[in-house]
Design an enzyme around this catalytic site. Structure first.
Site, PDB file in Angstrom:
ATOM      1  N   HIS A 192       0.670  -1.110  -0.200  1.00 59.98           N
ATOM      2  CA  HIS A 192      -0.016   0.019  -0.052  1.00 59.98           C
ATOM      3  C   HIS A 192       0.795   1.197   0.278  1.00 59.98           C
ATOM      4  O   HIS A 192       2.163   1.005   0.640  1.00 59.98           O
ATOM      5  CB  HIS A 192      -0.884  -0.066   1.253  1.00 59.98           C
ATOM      6  CG  HIS A 192      -1.908   0.994   1.449  1.00 59.98           C
ATOM      7  ND1 HIS A 192      -1.832   2.044   2.042  1.00 59.98           N
ATOM      8  CD2 HIS A 192      -3.399   0.565   1.224  1.00 59.98           C
ATOM      9  CE1 HIS A 192      -2.956   2.820   1.721  1.00 59.98           C
ATOM     10  NE2 HIS A 192      -3.835   1.900   1.736  1.00 59.98           N
ATOM     11  N   ASP A 239       2.632  -4.978   8.237  1.00 57.59           N
ATOM     12  CA  ASP A 239       1.267  -4.170   8.200  1.00 57.59           C
ATOM     13  C   ASP A 239       0.099  -5.184   8.257  1.00 57.59           C
ATOM     14  O   ASP A 239      -0.144  -5.894   7.337  1.00 57.59           O
ATOM     15  CB  ASP A 239       1.497  -3.452   6.854  1.00 57.59           C
ATOM     16  CG  ASP A 239      -0.017  -2.780   6.588  1.00 57.59           C
ATOM     17  OD1 ASP A 239      -1.047  -2.958   7.338  1.00 57.59           O
ATOM     18  OD2 ASP A 239       0.028  -2.051   5.638  1.00 57.59           O
ATOM     19  N   GLN A 291      -4.824  -5.347   6.686  1.00 61.39           N
ATOM     20  CA  GLN A 291      -5.708  -6.103   5.892  1.00 61.39           C
ATOM     21  C   GLN A 291      -6.073  -7.746   6.181  1.00 61.39           C
ATOM     22  O   GLN A 291      -6.870  -8.418   6.175  1.00 61.39           O
ATOM     23  CB  GLN A 291      -5.184  -6.106   4.594  1.00 61.39           C
ATOM     24  CG  GLN A 291      -6.057  -6.157   3.284  1.00 61.39           C
ATOM     25  CD  GLN A 291      -7.133  -5.086   3.263  1.00 61.39           C
ATOM     26  OE1 GLN A 291      -8.411  -5.562   3.556  1.00 61.39           O
ATOM     27  NE2 GLN A 291      -6.965  -3.648   3.330  1.00 61.39           N
ATOM     28  N   LYS A 310     -11.305  -1.154   9.859  1.00 62.74           N
ATOM     29  CA  LYS A 310     -11.140  -2.093   9.010  1.00 62.74           C
ATOM     30  C   LYS A 310     -11.714  -3.500   9.782  1.00 62.74           C
ATOM     31  O   LYS A 310     -11.958  -4.696   9.031  1.00 62.74           O
ATOM     32  CB  LYS A 310      -9.866  -2.442   8.389  1.00 62.74           C
ATOM     33  CG  LYS A 310      -9.527  -1.536   7.261  1.00 62.74           C
ATOM     34  CD  LYS A 310      -8.511  -1.606   6.514  1.00 62.74           C
ATOM     35  CE  LYS A 310      -8.218  -0.378   5.516  1.00 62.74           C
ATOM     36  NZ  LYS A 310      -6.944  -0.524   4.749  1.00 62.74           N
ATOM     37  N   CYS A 366      -4.648   2.359  -3.693  1.00 59.11           N
ATOM     38  CA  CYS A 366      -3.310   2.766  -3.090  1.00 59.11           C
ATOM     39  C   CYS A 366      -2.159   1.598  -3.185  1.00 59.11           C
ATOM     40  O   CYS A 366      -1.166   1.733  -2.321  1.00 59.11           O
ATOM     41  CB  CYS A 366      -3.460   3.214  -1.696  1.00 59.11           C
ATOM     42  SG  CYS A 366      -4.830   4.368  -1.222  1.00 59.11           S
TER      43      CYS A 366
HETATM   44  C1  LIG Z   1      -6.045   0.401   4.519  1.00 57.15           C
HETATM   45  C2  LIG Z   1      -4.618  -0.089   4.731  1.00 57.15           C
HETATM   46  C3  LIG Z   1      -3.424   0.955   5.008  1.00 57.15           C
HETATM   47  C4  LIG Z   1      -3.776   2.388   5.616  1.00 57.15           C
HETATM   48  O1  LIG Z   1      -4.754   2.340   6.635  1.00 57.15           O
HETATM   49  P1  LIG Z   1      -5.347   3.770   7.275  1.00 57.15           P
HETATM   50  O2  LIG Z   1      -6.525   3.250   8.149  1.00 57.15           O
HETATM   51  O3  LIG Z   1      -5.811   4.391   6.092  1.00 57.15           O
HETATM   52  O4  LIG Z   1      -4.199   4.315   7.966  1.00 57.15           O
HETATM   53  C5  LIG Z   1      -2.328   0.459   5.251  1.00 57.15           C
HETATM   54  N1  LIG Z   1      -1.925  -0.816   4.560  1.00 57.15           N
HETATM   55  C6  LIG Z   1      -2.833  -1.654   4.168  1.00 57.15           C
HETATM   56  C7  LIG Z   1      -2.461  -2.897   3.892  1.00 57.15           C
HETATM   57  C8  LIG Z   1      -4.294  -1.295   4.136  1.00 57.15           C
HETATM   58  O5  LIG Z   1      -5.321  -2.169   3.727  1.00 57.15           O
END
Ligand SMILES: *Cc1c(COP(=O)(O)O)cnc(C)c1O
Length: 412
Positions: A129, A206, A209, A232, A370
Site C-alpha cells: 500500500h 502491516d 488487511q 477495518k 493505493c
Molecule cells: C488500509 C490500509 C492501510 C492504511 O490504513 P489507514 O487506516 O488508512 O491508515 C495500510 N496498509 C494496508 C494493507 C491497508 O489495507
C-alpha cells in the site's frame, strides 16, 4: 465490561441484524456493501460503546482526579489490555494507540531515522500500500539508506527466492504487509520474519488487511512491530495500534512532543514518560480506543475461525460465479488469500463498472487501491475490487454478479 462468549452457531442473518447500515437502501435498491477492505461496517455493539462514552463519562484521561476522568482512564486502559490480549502481546505497554496504520508506520519510520546509517538497507515488497512505501522512501532520503523491493509473481505472491537474495548484514528492517489490500494475498510472514532475523534485521508487518480475518499472535510470530487500523475490523475510524517489542519501543525516540508524553519538563531538558505514553503525545482518541476494544469483543464473540471459514466460502462462491463471465480476469490467484477479488473485464475501465453497479446499490472499490506498483506490474490502470466480510451473503454475491453482467453488456 463483559466479554461476550463465542457464538456456537454462525448465523449470518442474526449477525446482519447487528449492523443497522445493512438495512438501508442506495439508489432505491438494498445496499450490497462489498468495500470491506477499505472500511468495514460498524455493529450496534460498537455504536453503543461510542454513545455510552459521550453520554456517561466523556472526560480527559490520565490527568484528572475526578470520577469521570478516572472512569474514562480505566475504560481506555482496559481497551489497551483487550488489544494486548487479542494480539497476544506480552505486555500492555507494548501496545501504542495511534490514529491508524499510516500513523503507526510513520511513527516507526521516523524513529528509525536515528537508528539507520548511510548505506544500510530497508526491504519492502512490491505488494505494498502507498502508506507503506512513501514513509520508507522519506526515511531513505533522510538517512542515505537504500530501499530494496521484493518483486512479485504473476499470481500475486511474493518472489521469495529474490527476497533471500536481497537479505544481507546491511539489511536493518523488512517491511511487508501480512495481507495485500489490492489482491488479498496472504504473505508467508513466518518465513519472511525468520529469514530477516537470520541477518539481524527487524520486521514490521502491516496487519491492516489481515486483522479483520486472521487473529495474529505477535509473540508466536516473533514479529518486532505489527500495525492495524480499527476501522477495518468493525471499529471506528481515527484509531489503530502499533505493537512493538519492548526492546524496540525503548530504542525508538518519541515521534511527537507534547502533553502526556513527558515525565518532567524544563527549558534545559525534558525527560520522556515511560511506555506507552512516550508515544502518545496529546489527548488521544479516547472514545475511539474504547470502541476499538468493543469491536474486538464483538469480533471475538463471532469467532475468527467462523469468520475465516465463512468468508472463504464466500470467496470461492464469488470466484466461481465471476469466472463464468467471458473476458473477466481476476488478479491475485494465490492459494492463500482473504476474501478479496480484484478483476477487470476485457478493456472496460473499472471506474465505469463501479459507477453502473453503484446505481444498482452495490458498493465496490475501483482504481489502484493505493497500490500503484501492483497495477504497474499488470500494466493496468486499476481494477474493480470486491471485498467480502462475514456479514455478507451468497444472495448478495448473486445480485452483484448479475449487476456486473449488466454493466458489461452496457459497456461493450
Ligand atoms: C488500509 C490500509 C492501510 C492504511 O490504513 P489507514 O487506516 O488508512 O491508515 C495500510 N496498509 C494496508 C494493507 C491497508 O489495507
Amino acid at each position: 465490561m463483559k466479554v461476550a462468549s463465542t457464538r456456537t452457531n454462525f448465523d449470518v442473518e442474526t449477525i446482519r441484524k447487528d449492523f443497522p447500515i445493512l438495512s438501508r437502501e442506495v439508489n432505491g435498491k438494498p445496499l450490497v456493501y462489498f468495500d470491506n477492505a477499505a472500511t468495514s461496517q460498524t455493529p450496534q455493539q460498537v455504536i453503543n460503546a461510542i454513545v455510552d462514552y459521550y453520554t456517561r463519562y466523556n472526560a480527559n484521561i490520565h490527568r484528572g482526579v475526578h470520577t469521570l476522568s478516572q472512569e474514562a482512564t480505566d475504560a481506555y486502559e482496559q481497551a489497551r489490555v483487550k488489544v494486548q490480549k487479542h494480539f497476544n502481546a506480552a505486555q500492555s505497554h507494548e501496545i501504542i494507540f495511534t490514529s491508524g496504520t499510516t500513523h503507526a508506520i510513520n511513527l516507526v519510520a521516523s524513529g528509525f531515522s536515528s537508528l539507520l546509517k548511510e548505506g544500510e538497507e530497508i526491504i519492502v515488497s512490491a505488494l505494498e500500500h502507498h502508506s507503506n512505501i512513501v514513509p520508507w522512501q522519506m526515511l531513505c532520503e533522510r538517512t542515505g539508506a537504500k530501499l530494496k523491493v521484493i518483486p512479485m509473481n504473476d499470481d500475486g505472491t511474493l518472489n521469495m527466492k529474490e527476497y533471500e537474495k536481497l537479505l544481507s548484514e546491511k539489511t536493518k528492517l523488512v517491511f511487508v504487509n501480512h495481507v495485500s489490500n489490492a489482491l488479498g494475498t496472504i504473505n508467508p510472514v513466518e518465513e519472511i520474519i525468520d529469514k530477516a532475523h537470520g541477518v539481524g534485521a527487524a520486521v514490521l508487518l502491516d496487519g491492516a488487511q489481515a486483522a479483520p480475518h486472521i487473529k495474529a499472535n505477535v509473540q508466536e510470530l516473533d514479529v518486532d512491530f505489527y500495525v492495524v487500523s480499527a476501522h477495518k475490523m468493525c471499529g471506528p475510524t481515527g484509531v489503530g495500534m502499533l505493537y512493538g517489542k519492548e526492546e524496540w519501543l525503548k530504542k525508538l525516540p518519541p515521534y511527537q512532543g507534547g502533553g502526556e508524553m513527558i515525565a518532567t519538563v524544563t527549558f534545559e531538558k525534558t525527560t520522556y514518560a515511560d511506555l506507552p505514553h512516550k508515544f502518545e503525545a496529546g489527548t488521544p482518541d479516547i472514545c475511539g480506543g474504547i470502541a476499538f476494544g468493543a469491536a474486538l469483543d464483538y469480533m471475538n464473540s463471532i469467532g475468527f475461525e467462523n469468520i475465516a471459514s465463512y468468508e472463504h466460502e464466500l470467496l470461492e462462491y464469488a470466484t466461481e460465479k465471476l469466472q463464468e463471465i467471458e473476458g473477466l480476469r481476476i488478479y491475485g490467484t494465490s492459494a492463500e488469500k482473504t476474501a478479496v477479488i480484484s478483476f477487470n473485464i476485457c478493456d472496460i475501465h473499472p471506474y465505469d463498472i463501479g459507477t453502473i453497479i453503484d446505481k444498482l446499490g452495490i458498493a465496490v472499490r475501483t482504481g489502484h487501491h493505493c497500490a500503484q506498483p501492483v497495477m504497474d506490474y499488470y500494466k493496468i490502470p486499476g481494477t474493480v475490487r470486491a471485498s467480502f466480510s462475514f456479514y455478507n451473503t451468497k444472495e448478495e454475491i448473486d445480485i452483484f454478479v448479475e449487476a456486473v453482467k449488466r454493466a458489461k453488456n452496457m459497456l461493450s
